[in-house]
Design a protein around this motif. Structure first.
Motif, PDB file in Angstrom:
ATOM      1  N   LEU A  78      11.722  19.311  -2.034  1.00 36.65           N
ATOM      2  CA  LEU A  78      12.087  19.369  -3.446  1.00 36.65           C
ATOM      3  C   LEU A  78      13.556  18.995  -3.606  1.00 36.65           C
ATOM      4  CD1 LEU A  78      10.401  22.770  -4.482  1.00 36.65           C
ATOM      5  CD2 LEU A  78       9.495  20.472  -4.862  1.00 36.65           C
ATOM      6  N   ASN A  79      13.893  18.505  -4.795  1.00 32.07           N
ATOM      7  CA  ASN A  79      15.283  18.175  -5.104  1.00 32.07           C
ATOM      8  C   ASN A  79      15.990  19.409  -5.673  1.00 32.07           C
ATOM      9  OD1 ASN A  79      15.149  15.374  -4.400  1.00 32.07           O
ATOM     10  ND2 ASN A  79      14.066  15.000  -6.346  1.00 32.07           N
ATOM     11  N   VAL A  80      17.159  19.739  -5.137  1.00 33.48           N
ATOM     12  CA  VAL A  80      17.946  20.852  -5.677  1.00 33.48           C
ATOM     13  C   VAL A  80      18.601  20.374  -6.968  1.00 33.48           C
ATOM     14  CG1 VAL A  80      19.845  22.452  -5.281  1.00 33.48           C
ATOM     15  CG2 VAL A  80      18.354  21.787  -3.374  1.00 33.48           C
ATOM     16  N   ALA A  81      18.123  20.918  -8.107  1.00 33.41           N
ATOM     17  CA  ALA A  81      18.554  20.433  -9.422  1.00 33.41           C
ATOM     18  C   ALA A  81      19.681  21.262 -10.022  1.00 33.41           C
ATOM     19  CB  ALA A  81      17.363  20.419 -10.377  1.00 33.41           C
ATOM     20  N   GLY A  82      20.044  22.366  -9.358  1.00 32.69           N
ATOM     21  CA  GLY A  82      21.122  23.169  -9.926  1.00 32.69           C
ATOM     22  C   GLY A  82      21.194  24.544  -9.292  1.00 32.69           C
ATOM     23  N   GLU A  83      22.107  25.336  -9.852  1.00 32.51           N
ATOM     24  CA  GLU A  83      22.344  26.703  -9.358  1.00 32.51           C
ATOM     25  C   GLU A  83      22.536  27.621 -10.553  1.00 32.51           C
ATOM     26  OE1 GLU A  83      25.801  29.214  -6.955  1.00 32.51           O
ATOM     27  OE2 GLU A  83      25.694  27.022  -6.786  1.00 32.51           O
ATOM     28  N   VAL A  84      21.944  28.792 -10.483  1.00 31.09           N
ATOM     29  CA  VAL A  84      22.116  29.788 -11.539  1.00 31.09           C
ATOM     30  C   VAL A  84      23.100  30.846 -11.052  1.00 31.09           C
ATOM     31  CG1 VAL A  84      20.992  31.493 -13.009  1.00 31.09           C
ATOM     32  CG2 VAL A  84      19.753  29.420 -12.331  1.00 31.09           C
ATOM     33  N   LYS A  85      24.137  31.109 -11.827  1.00 33.64           N
ATOM     34  CA  LYS A  85      25.118  32.119 -11.461  1.00 33.64           C
ATOM     35  C   LYS A  85      24.774  33.452 -12.114  1.00 33.64           C
ATOM     36  CE  LYS A  85      28.848  28.778 -10.769  1.00 33.64           C
ATOM     37  NZ  LYS A  85      30.220  28.361 -11.138  1.00 33.64           N
ATOM     38  N   MET A  86      25.179  34.534 -11.439  1.00 29.98           N
ATOM     39  CA  MET A  86      24.889  35.870 -11.957  1.00 29.98           C
ATOM     40  C   MET A  86      25.499  36.064 -13.342  1.00 29.98           C
ATOM     41  SD  MET A  86      22.918  37.655 -10.046  1.00 29.98           S
ATOM     42  CE  MET A  86      23.192  39.267 -10.756  1.00 29.98           C
ATOM     43  N   PRO A  93      15.980  23.546 -18.109  1.00 27.24           N
ATOM     44  CA  PRO A  93      14.708  23.999 -17.538  1.00 27.24           C
ATOM     45  C   PRO A  93      14.418  23.311 -16.206  1.00 27.24           C
ATOM     46  CG  PRO A  93      14.305  22.445 -19.305  1.00 27.24           C
ATOM     47  CD  PRO A  93      15.788  22.709 -19.307  1.00 27.24           C
ATOM     48  N   LEU A  94      13.472  23.872 -15.479  1.00 23.94           N
ATOM     49  CA  LEU A  94      13.056  23.305 -14.193  1.00 23.94           C
ATOM     50  C   LEU A  94      11.792  22.477 -14.392  1.00 23.94           C
ATOM     51  CD1 LEU A  94      12.990  24.884 -10.733  1.00 23.94           C
ATOM     52  CD2 LEU A  94      10.786  24.229 -11.701  1.00 23.94           C
ATOM     53  N   PHE A  95      11.713  21.312 -13.705  1.00 25.79           N
ATOM     54  CA  PHE A  95      10.533  20.455 -13.779  1.00 25.79           C
ATOM     55  C   PHE A  95       9.922  20.303 -12.390  1.00 25.79           C
ATOM     56  CE2 PHE A  95      13.221  19.205 -17.362  1.00 25.79           C
ATOM     57  CZ  PHE A  95      12.312  19.316 -18.410  1.00 25.79           C
ATOM     58  N   SER A  96       8.717  19.790 -12.362  1.00 20.50           N
ATOM     59  CA  SER A  96       8.006  19.604 -11.101  1.00 20.50           C
ATOM     60  C   SER A  96       8.839  18.756 -10.145  1.00 20.50           C
ATOM     61  CB  SER A  96       6.653  18.935 -11.352  1.00 20.50           C
ATOM     62  OG  SER A  96       5.960  18.749 -10.132  1.00 20.50           O
ATOM     63  N   GLY A  97       8.871  19.161  -8.869  1.00 14.77           N
ATOM     64  CA  GLY A  97       9.632  18.452  -7.848  1.00 14.77           C
ATOM     65  C   GLY A  97      11.059  18.933  -7.721  1.00 14.77           C
ATOM     66  N   GLU A  98      11.451  19.960  -8.540  1.00 20.43           N
ATOM     67  CA  GLU A  98      12.819  20.465  -8.515  1.00 20.43           C
ATOM     68  C   GLU A  98      12.868  21.910  -8.037  1.00 20.43           C
ATOM     69  OE1 GLU A  98      14.820  17.908 -12.194  1.00 20.43           O
ATOM     70  OE2 GLU A  98      14.175  19.980 -12.537  1.00 20.43           O
ATOM     71  N   ALA A  99      14.069  22.331  -7.672  1.00 19.67           N
ATOM     72  CA  ALA A  99      14.333  23.721  -7.294  1.00 19.67           C
ATOM     73  C   ALA A  99      15.733  24.096  -7.757  1.00 19.67           C
ATOM     74  CB  ALA A  99      14.209  23.902  -5.786  1.00 19.67           C
ATOM     75  N   PHE A 100      15.909  25.352  -8.141  1.00 14.27           N
ATOM     76  CA  PHE A 100      17.205  25.888  -8.536  1.00 14.27           C
ATOM     77  C   PHE A 100      17.555  27.048  -7.604  1.00 14.27           C
ATOM     78  CE2 PHE A 100      16.676  23.518 -12.348  1.00 14.27           C
ATOM     79  CZ  PHE A 100      17.864  23.529 -13.059  1.00 14.27           C
ATOM     80  N   TYR A 101      18.787  27.062  -7.085  1.00 14.72           N
ATOM     81  CA  TYR A 101      19.214  28.230  -6.320  1.00 14.72           C
ATOM     82  C   TYR A 101      19.457  29.390  -7.292  1.00 14.72           C
ATOM     83  CZ  TYR A 101      21.937  31.657  -3.866  1.00 14.72           C
ATOM     84  OH  TYR A 101      22.372  32.851  -3.361  1.00 14.72           O
ATOM     85  N   VAL A 102      18.914  30.582  -6.948  1.00 13.56           N
ATOM     86  CA  VAL A 102      19.068  31.770  -7.793  1.00 13.56           C
ATOM     87  C   VAL A 102      19.397  32.965  -6.899  1.00 13.56           C
ATOM     88  CG1 VAL A 102      18.013  33.247  -9.535  1.00 13.56           C
ATOM     89  CG2 VAL A 102      17.316  30.853  -9.360  1.00 13.56           C
TER      90      VAL A 102
END
Length: 409
Positions: A78-86, A93-102
């Protein structure tokens, strides 16, 4: 004077619920002062908690379907599309084929429905290798999963501990309705009982140990204690002093006037204080058989045995039950632990025995050493950590048996 219709421990517990009614008075207190109070009203959740979809682990928010079939030998990519900070919302939003670090507790992006733990992932310059698949909802805490708006949060009669205060704090509740804690009055009786400040005692005299021990237990439990002093064995004086204490307290304990004797007027005085009067005169228990319980116009009045060990044992067994009843609390009366006995403990069938015991650890297991002694020996309590209960139906406990111990806490 003689004992009429001695009650079992179980019968006495039932009579306490029958004769003593909960206090109706309540007050609002700041949340930080509410610990160990009893909740006076039902509390319903006013908000969802956590209020947003959040990750239960450190990892990557994904669409679960994108991970199906992933394994150590055949990872998903998957492609890393971003990061969510606390404390922040995802930027998109997230779409198919993507991942967000949380991070743990972070808000997951819209459309994502699972989180892969970070130890099952490898980020290679923005290309995420997933070595384990996840199912929809895995490692995700839904917006109302903890608390749902409108649901019953805490029931009337709940003991407010740290965890309940935390739940209330999650709702932004700064004040909470609690039952007013009962005020406990106490009198020592007997011509032989002298103030603890007495420097020299005459033969036959004793210092007021019970006033100190009972008062200390009351304060340990978090209640207000009113010490009324010592009353000689005189009917009119005892009645007058008890009436004075009942005017100031919600519950009155006396000690020293419950055994058979010419100078013991407790039972007669208790019956003169108000209806219905005495309903327990003697309990099938050791120690503490000559215990008296009465209700004076709805207020509990209890005459404890005069011997220090008996008085404290009876107070631990029955006083907490009475105080809980006055506050409408039906939970545990005292903390309990388990240990193996170091010796045989004999007991008479038909009587509940409470044996003082010392706890110690040996070879990684807890052991309970019974401490035998007469009911007038305060040293048996000093050396004890709690009480072993031997039910009336039992004839004793064998060495090595696992027993429950009511702790002196």
């Amino acid at each position: 004077m003689k004992f009429f219709n001695v009650k079992t421990v179980e019968e006495t517990f039932k009579l306490i619920k029958e004769y003593y009614s909960p206090i109706s008075e309540w007050k609002m207190v700041p949340l930080e002062e509410a610990v160990q109070h009893i909740l006076a009203k039902d509390i319903h959740a006013e908000e969802n908690v956590p209020g947003f979809r959040r990750s239960a682990v450190d990892g990557y928010a994904v669409l679960a379907a994108d991970t199906f079939g992933a394994s150590e030998n055949l990872p998903a990519y998957l492609n890393v599309a971003g990061e969510v900070k606390m404390g922040e919302m995802p930027l998109k939003p997230l779409f198919s084929g993507e991942a967000f670090y949380v991070p743990t507790g972070g808000m997951i992006p819209e459309h994502s429905n699972a989180v892969v733990m970070i130890e099952h992932c490898e980020d290679l310059d923005g290309l995420l290798n997933l070595y384990k698949h996840v199912m929809p909802g895995e490692n995700v805490i839904e917006a109302d999963e903890d608390l749902r708006m409108g649901s019953l949060l805490l029931k009337k009669g709940t003991l407010l501990r740290a965890q309940e205060l935390g739940a209330l704090a999650s709702q932004g509740i700064a004040e909470v309705p609690v039952v007013r804690k009962p005020i406990i009055g106490y009198l020592s009786t007997g011509n032989e009982v002298k103030a603890l400040e007495t420097k020299e005692l005459l033969p036959g005299q004793v210092r007021d140990m019970n006033g100190m021990t009972i008062g200390a237990v009351v304060k340990e439990w978090g209640y207000e204690f009113k010490y009324g002093g010592i009353v000689n064995d005189d009917f009119d004086d005892l009645k007058r002093r008890m009436q004075q204490m009942l005017a100031e307290a919600d519950c009155l304990f006396i000690s020293g006037g419950s055994s058979v004797g010419i100078m013991d007027y407790s039972c007669d005085v208790l019956n003169s204080l108000g209806k219905p009067g005495v309903f327990v005169h003697g309990i099938s228990i050791k120690p503490g058989k000559p215990t008296i319980m009465a209700s004076a116009e709805g207020k509990p009045v209890i005459a404890l045995p005069g011997h220090p060990a008996s008085a404290m044992v009876i107070f631990h067994i029955f006083a907490k039950k009475i105080l809980n009843q006055l506050q409408g609390y039906e939970g545990l009366d005292s903390p309990v632990t388990f240990a193996k006995t170091t010796r045989n403990i004999p007991s008479a069938a038909g009587r509940t025995d409470y044996v003082r015991t010392r706890l110690f650890q040996e070879e990684e297991q807890w052991l309970a050493e019974p401490i035998f002694g007469k009911s007038g020996l305060i040293s048996t309590l000093v050396n004890s950590d709690g009480l072993i209960e031997i039910p009336a139906r039992s004839e004793g406990v064998q060495k090595g048996n696992l027993v429950a111990i009511k702790l002196f806490l």
